[in-house]
Design an enzyme around this catalytic site. Structure first.
Site, mmCIF file in Angstrom:
data_model
loop_
_atom_site.group_PDB
_atom_site.id
_atom_site.type_symbol
_atom_site.label_atom_id
_atom_site.label_comp_id
_atom_site.label_asym_id
_atom_site.label_seq_id
_atom_site.Cartn_x
_atom_site.Cartn_y
_atom_site.Cartn_z
ATOM 1 N N CYS A 101 4.246 -1.497 2.895
ATOM 2 C CA CYS A 101 2.865 -1.113 3.151
ATOM 3 C C CYS A 101 2.085 -2.387 3.455
ATOM 4 C CB CYS A 101 2.242 -0.398 1.950
ATOM 5 S SG CYS A 101 0.473 -0.067 2.189
ATOM 6 N N MET A 140 -2.291 1.729 9.579
ATOM 7 C CA MET A 140 -1.433 1.105 8.593
ATOM 8 C C MET A 140 -1.250 -0.365 8.955
ATOM 9 S SD MET A 140 -0.489 4.245 9.808
ATOM 10 C CE MET A 140 1.138 4.337 10.525
#
Length: 414
Positions: free
Chosen positions: A104, A318
């Protein structure tokens, strides 16, 4: 009937970039959960509140979106010349599994701050006032990330004036460097092509194919042209996420890309690998209104990008997908590079036989994001040989802050 009391585990709830997650020190987890396996997964699922057939995660720390259903485990690094090992778990909302297949990038912005505040960084590597450089080993993908964490009076500085589209309030800027982010040993384009035709059933796309760039940098991602999907490229969440037929089509296309990229052996396996690859669609720059009602003008951006995360359109972008965007933009001929070239002249790209660099500002549902990439390639053996590109570094700025710290409580699952 007698019930056991809840477990009480030290934890910190943090925002990193446009995501939120529960952060743990590895040594604070129950012993059975300090190693990978079903017990660790079961604990993290219960912490977040999954699986939840209502898709609300009411009985846990999750926020019922892919951006807020996340966990991080940190420990002192076992790698030479690194400070901390960072393991990321993407927790499914309505299914009983934790996806460990990728990183992430947004929560990466919080890793350095948490590591410093938790005593995982040696004091001699910190500064009283200034920037602390934290070298992070990203365990999911085996890559190095460097975070530049601001400090004031010997503590992490979280407040500041840096604004990040997709985050309402300002905070301190945290520059992040993703070093050599290509997957594995540097297979930037897993199919060996910078652009190609992805074969799909005619039931999905009447022509039976889509122009695609499949890249593994930051996170495995397939880039498609919005127009070929019947989209404009400036869609917001509601337009995509309220269209069940479109979501099913995009997920089916993602499965074919996963198979083509060698990430799965059978199409059915894509259901158990929701975190990767990401699917994103691009379009040339145009005026559009962001989710907050701000007009983004064509002149402000080089292209538009929309990305899917865990089956839904992401509300912003993201961090790992931003790495993929910057990487693809820096290589001539990719879907991303071509979309950007419509309004962005490549005169600012320094291309020669061995290197290229590019900075782009792309539009996403919540606003814009600037990223830069430096790429290099091996020299041609002969005129017929293809250049073998690799990404040396991708840079972007995010922000992070602690939202709550103390203990998370979960029913005893052991």
């Amino acid at each position: 009937m007698t019930y056991l009391p809840q477990l009480k585990i030290p934890a910190t709830y943090m925002r990193g970039g446009t995501s939120k997650g529960v952060f743990f020190k590895l040594t604070d987890l129950p012993l059975p959960c300090q190693v990978a396996g079903p017990q660790r997964d079961a604990l993290l699922l219960r912490v977040i509140g999954s699986p939840d057939p209502y898709a609300k995660q009411t009985d846990g720390m999750g926020g019922a979106t892919s951006s807020t259903s996340k966990t991080v485990i940190l420990s002192k690094s076992s790698q030479v010349n690194h400070d901390v090992d960072y393991l990321f778990g993407q927790v499914a909302i309505d299914k009983p599994f934790v996806d460990w297949s990728g990183n992430c990038g947004n929560l990466t912005a919080a890793v350095g701050a948490f590591a410093i505040s938790s005593g995982l960084i040696s004091a001699d590597k910190l500064v009283t006032d200034g920037i602390a450089v934290v070298r992070i080993w990203q365990k999911n993908i085996g890559k190095t990330i460097v975070a530049h964490v601001p400090m004031c009076n010997g503590e992490v500085q979280e407040t500041g004036g840096f604004m990040l589209d997709g985050v309402t309030f300002p905070a301190a800027e945290v520059p992040i460097e993703f070093l050599n982010p290509a997957d594995g040993e540097g297979a930037l384009f897993p199919t060996g092509k910078v652009i190609e035709k992805l074969k799909v059933p005619v039931e999905l796309i009447p022509t039976g194919e889509l122009t695609a760039t499949m890249i593994s940098a930051g996170i495995p991602t397939v880039f498609l042209n919005a127009e070929e999907l019947g989209l404009c490229g400036n869609e917001l969440q509601e337009q995509v996420n309220n269209d069940e037929a479109l979501l099913e089509k995009l997920e089916a296309i993602r499965a074919y890309a996963a198979l083509k990229m060698g990430l799965i052996d059978k199409l059915a396996q894509a259901k158990e690998r929701q975190h990767t690859p990401k699917l994103a669609f691009v379009a040339p720059a145009s005026d559009y209104e962001s989710a907050s009602g701000v007009l983004i003008k064509q002149s402000q951006i080089d292209l538009q990008v929309r990305a899917m995360s865990m089956g839904k359109l992401h509300h912003a972008m993201m961090g790992t997908a931003a790495v993929a965007i910057a990487s693809a933009a820096s290589v001539l001929g990719t879907v991303v590079n071509i979309a950007a070239s419509h309004t962005h002249n490549d005169t600012d790209i320094e291309h020669n036989s061995s290197s290229a660099s590019k900075t782009i500002n792309f539009g996403h549902p919540s606003g814009t994001l600037k990223v830069s990439a430096t790429a290099s390639c091996a020299a041609k053996v002969n005129e017929q040989a293809k250049l073998q590109w690799q990404i040396d570094k991708v840079m972007m700025s995010r922000s992070a802050r602690v939202l709550m710290e103390g203990w998370v409580r979960v029913p005893d699952i052991f």
